[in-house]
Design a protein around this motif. Structure first.
Motif, PDB file in Angstrom:
ATOM      1  N   ASP A  38       6.620  16.184   3.592  1.00  0.00           N
ATOM      2  CA  ASP A  38       5.704  15.518   2.370  1.00  0.00           C
ATOM      3  C   ASP A  38       5.585  14.926   2.131  1.00  0.00           C
ATOM      4  N   PHE A  39       6.178  13.154   2.903  1.00  0.00           N
ATOM      5  CA  PHE A  39       5.585  11.925   2.259  1.00  0.00           C
ATOM      6  C   PHE A  39       4.268  12.047   2.824  1.00  0.00           C
ATOM      7  N   ASN A  40       4.160  12.346   3.891  1.00  0.00           N
ATOM      8  CA  ASN A  40       2.572  12.469   5.246  1.00  0.00           C
ATOM      9  C   ASN A  40       1.770  12.890   4.215  1.00  0.00           C
ATOM     10  N   LYS A  41       1.617  14.066   3.434  1.00  0.00           N
ATOM     11  CA  LYS A  41       1.159  14.863   2.924  1.00  0.00           C
ATOM     12  C   LYS A  41       0.336  14.624   1.527  1.00  0.00           C
ATOM     13  N   LYS A  96       1.584  10.913   0.321  1.00  0.00           N
ATOM     14  CA  LYS A  96       2.479   9.645   0.313  1.00  0.00           C
ATOM     15  C   LYS A  96       0.705   9.215  -1.051  1.00  0.00           C
ATOM     16  N   SER A  97      -0.465   9.553  -0.543  1.00  0.00           N
ATOM     17  CA  SER A  97      -1.784   8.914  -1.808  1.00  0.00           C
ATOM     18  C   SER A  97      -1.185   9.622  -3.179  1.00  0.00           C
ATOM     19  N   ASP A 152       0.639  -1.245   0.381  1.00  0.00           N
ATOM     20  CA  ASP A 152       0.350   0.017   0.178  1.00  0.00           C
ATOM     21  C   ASP A 152       0.573   1.950  -0.389  1.00  0.00           C
ATOM     22  N   GLU A 153       0.425   2.082   0.098  1.00  0.00           N
ATOM     23  CA  GLU A 153       1.431   3.583  -0.333  1.00  0.00           C
ATOM     24  C   GLU A 153       2.441   3.663   1.256  1.00  0.00           C
ATOM     25  N   LEU A 157       1.052   7.922  -8.745  1.00  0.00           N
ATOM     26  CA  LEU A 157       1.492   8.270 -10.154  1.00  0.00           C
ATOM     27  C   LEU A 157       2.184   7.129 -10.322  1.00  0.00           C
ATOM     28  N   ASN A 158       2.725   5.669  -9.422  1.00  0.00           N
ATOM     29  CA  ASN A 158       3.647   5.122  -9.591  1.00  0.00           C
ATOM     30  C   ASN A 158       2.602   4.059 -10.574  1.00  0.00           C
TER      31      ASN A 158
END
Length: 470
Positions: free
Chosen positions: A337-340, A342-343, A311-312, A348-349
Motif C-alpha cells: 500500500d505504501f509503495n503504491k 506514497k505520493s 520527502d515521501e 494529502l498531507n
C-alpha cells in the motif's frame, strides 16, 4: 507455545531418552546428548526468549516506544558504550588540563572535545550526518546560539557547527558521574542556579570570544514541533549586547526520540541560520518581544527546512518498524500500500490542517493515520476502520500512545468538533454521519463523487478529491 514445546520435549525424551539405559556406549552417549539438548530447549524457551520478547517488543509498546531489531539494539549499545567510556576518560584526564587552561590551549581542548562528540555520531553507519553551513557566519563574533531540542543527540549535533561554545545545561548534565567533571572544567553553566547569578561567569566567557548555547524550549520535545521559547536566552543577549544565531537541528526526533535509548536509522541535519543582529528592531525592542517574534521566526524557518528534507519516503522506515512483528500478510499489505500510494499520502498531507480534528473512515491497518500524525504531531485523528480485526491491529500500534489517535467502534465516541472527514474506505455512505464538516476528502479509487447541494469541488486529482461546504 510453551505447552507445545513441553509436549514435543516429552515425546522426544520418551523415545530417545529411554536409550540412556542402553549398555552400548554409543547409544548411551546419543541419549545423554539428546536429553541435555531437550532440557536446554525448555530452559531457553521459558527464560531467554520471553526476556528478549518483553525487552524488544511488549514492554516498549506499553511505553509508547517502537519495536526494534537486534541490529538496532546492538548498534545503540555500542554507540553509548563508546560515548560513555570516552566521556569518562575525558572527564577524568581532560578536566585536569582544561581546569586551568586559557587561550589557545583551552581552545584546542574544546576542539578535541567537539571532534569526539562528532565521532560518537559516526559510530552508527546507518545514520547520515549533514551540516548546512552559512557562508555569512563563521562565529568569530560571540553570539547567543539557539537551537530546537528534541533529543539527547542535539548537543553532539551542535558540535558540528562550532566548537568555541559554552553550553547552558541542566543539572543532570552538570552533575553527571560520567562527564560532569569535564563539563564543569570547560565552564558550562547550570541553568538551575539562575541566569542572574551566572552573569559574571558568562560575561567572562563572552570576553574570551566564546558563544553561548541555549535551548530556549528548556526541555526536549517528544515530537519535531518547536515549542514555546523561554526568555532566558534573549535576556542574556540583551544584557551582553549579543546577536542571536539560530541553528536548526532536523532528524534527531526520529533518530533518538526523547525517552528512548535506541538510535534508529535516519539522517541528522544541522543548518546554521542567519544572524539576528541586536539592533534589528524587526524582532522587537525588549527581550520579551524578541522571545515571541524569534520563536515565530524560528518555527517558520524550521518548517521550510522540514519541507526541503522530508520527502515521501522520509517516514517509511518508522512506519514499517511500527508493524515489524505483525503477521506476514499484514506487513506485506502495508508495504504494498505504501509503495503504491506514497505520493498520494505525501500530497494529502498538504491539504490537511496541521492541528485539526480529523475523522478518518478507512479499511486499513492504521498506516495512513500513522503517516499523517508523524508528518504533523498536533493532528487529532478519530479512526473508524470498517473491518473490526484490522481495527484491533491498528489499536495496538505504539504510535497510538505517542500521537493523538483514537480508534472508535461507533461515531458517538467522537468528543471533538470535526474539521475534516477523510474517506479512504470504498462505498461509505455519508448518511451514517449526523453532521458533515466543512471539508470532505476522498482518497479511494471508487468513492470519488459527492452529490450534495452544499458542497463544491475545491481540488481534484487522479487520487484525491476535496469538497468544501459552501
Amino acid at each position: 507455545y510453551r505447552t507445545s514445546i513441553i509436549l514435543a520435549v516429552f515425546t522426544t525424551v520418551l523415545s530417545i531418552g529411554s536409550l540412556i539405559f542402553a549398555k552400548h556406549p554409543a547409544l548411551h552417549s546419543l541419549a545423554l546428548v539428546a536429553l541435555i539438548g531437550m532440557f536446554s530447549v525448555i530452559i531457553i524457551t521459558s527464560t531467554l526468549y520471553p526476556f528478549w520478547f518483553r525487552l524488544l517488543i511488549t514492554n516498549r509498546a506499553k511505553k509508547g516506544l517502537s519495536p526494534i531489531t537486534f541490529r538496532l539494539f546492538v548498534n545503540s549499545v555500542l554507540s553509548f558504550l563508546y560515548y560513555g567510556l570516552g566521556g569518562l576518560i575525558f572527564s577524568i584526564f581532560g578536566s585536569i588540563f582544561a581546569k586551568n587552561s586559557k587561550g589557545k590551549t583551552l581552545d584546542l581542548i574544546k576542539l578535541i572535545m567537539a571532534k569526539f562528540l562528532i565521532s560518537v555520531l559516526h559510530t552508527n553507519p546507518f545514520v547520515k550526518k549533514r551540516l548546512i553551513k552559512n557562508p555569512n557566519e563563521d562565529f568569530s563574533k560571540p553570539a547567543v546560539i539557539i537551537a530546537n531540542h528534541t533529543s539527547f543527540l542535539d548537543t553532539l549535533a551542535l558540535a558540528m557547527a562550532n566548537h568555541k561554545i559554552i553550553y547552558l545545561v541542566n543539572d543532570w548534565v552538570y552533575n553527571s558521574p560520567i562527564f560532569g567533571r569535564m563539563v564543569r572544567a570547560l565552564g558550562f553553566y547550570p541553568v538551575s542556579q539562575g541566569i542572574e547569578n551566572g552573569l559574571d561567569q558568562l560575561k567572562e566567557k563572552v570576553a574570551q570570544r566564546y558563544s553561548l548555547v541555549v535551548f530556549p524550549e528548556a526541555e526536549r520535545s517528544y515530537t519535531n514541533d518547536v515549542k514555546r521559547f523561554h526568555k532566558g536566552a534573549f535576556y542574556i543577549a540583551e544584557e551582553f549586547g549579543l546577536d542571536v544565531v539560530p541553528v536548526y537541528i532536523h532528524g534527531n526526533s526520529e533518530v533518538l526520540p526523547k525517552g528512548d535509548f535506541i538510535i534508529y536509522d535516519g539522517a541528522i541535519t544541522v543548518k546554521i541560520g542567519e544572524r539576528i543582529h541586536k539592533d534589528d528592531l524587526n524582532f522587537g525592542k525588549t527581550y520579551s518581544e524578541r522571545t515571541k517574534k524569534i520563536n515565530s521566526y524560528f518555527r517558520e524557518e524550521f518548517s521550510k527546512l522540514r519541507n526541503e528534507l522530508e520527502d515521501e519516503n522520509y517516514f517509511k522506515k518508522k512506519l514499517f518498524l511500527s508493524f515489524l512483528y505483525k503477521d506476514t500478510e499484514v506487513v506485506k499489505e502495508i508495504k504494498n500500500d505504501f509503495n503504491k500510494n506514497k505520493s498520494v499520502y505525501f500530497e494529502l498531507n498538504k491539504h490537511l490542517p496541521k492541528d485539526g480534528n480529523i475523522l478518518h473512515i478507512a479499511n486499513d491497518y492504521g498506516q495512513k493515520d500513522i503517516l499523517l500524525t508523524l508528518q504533523q504531531a498536533s493532528r487529532r485523528i478519530f479512526g473508524f476502520i470498517v473491518d473490526p480485526e484490522k481495527r484491533e491491529v491498528a489499536k495496538h500500534s505504539y504510535i497510538v500512545k505517542q500521537r493523538k489517535i483514537k480508534y472508535i467502534n461507533d461515531f458517538s465516541e467522537i468528543n471533538k468538533e470535526i474539521d475534516t472527514v477523510l474517506i479512504s474506505a470504498d462505498s461509505f455512505d455519508l448518511r451514517h454521519l449526523k453532521e458533515l464538516p466543512k471539508k470532505i476528502i476522498f482518497i479511494c479509487e471508487e468513492n470519488f463523487s459527492l452529490e450534495h447541494e452544499n458542497y463544491t469541488l475545491e481540488f481534484g486529482s487522479a487520487s484525491i478529491k476535496i469538497y468544501r461546504h459552501t
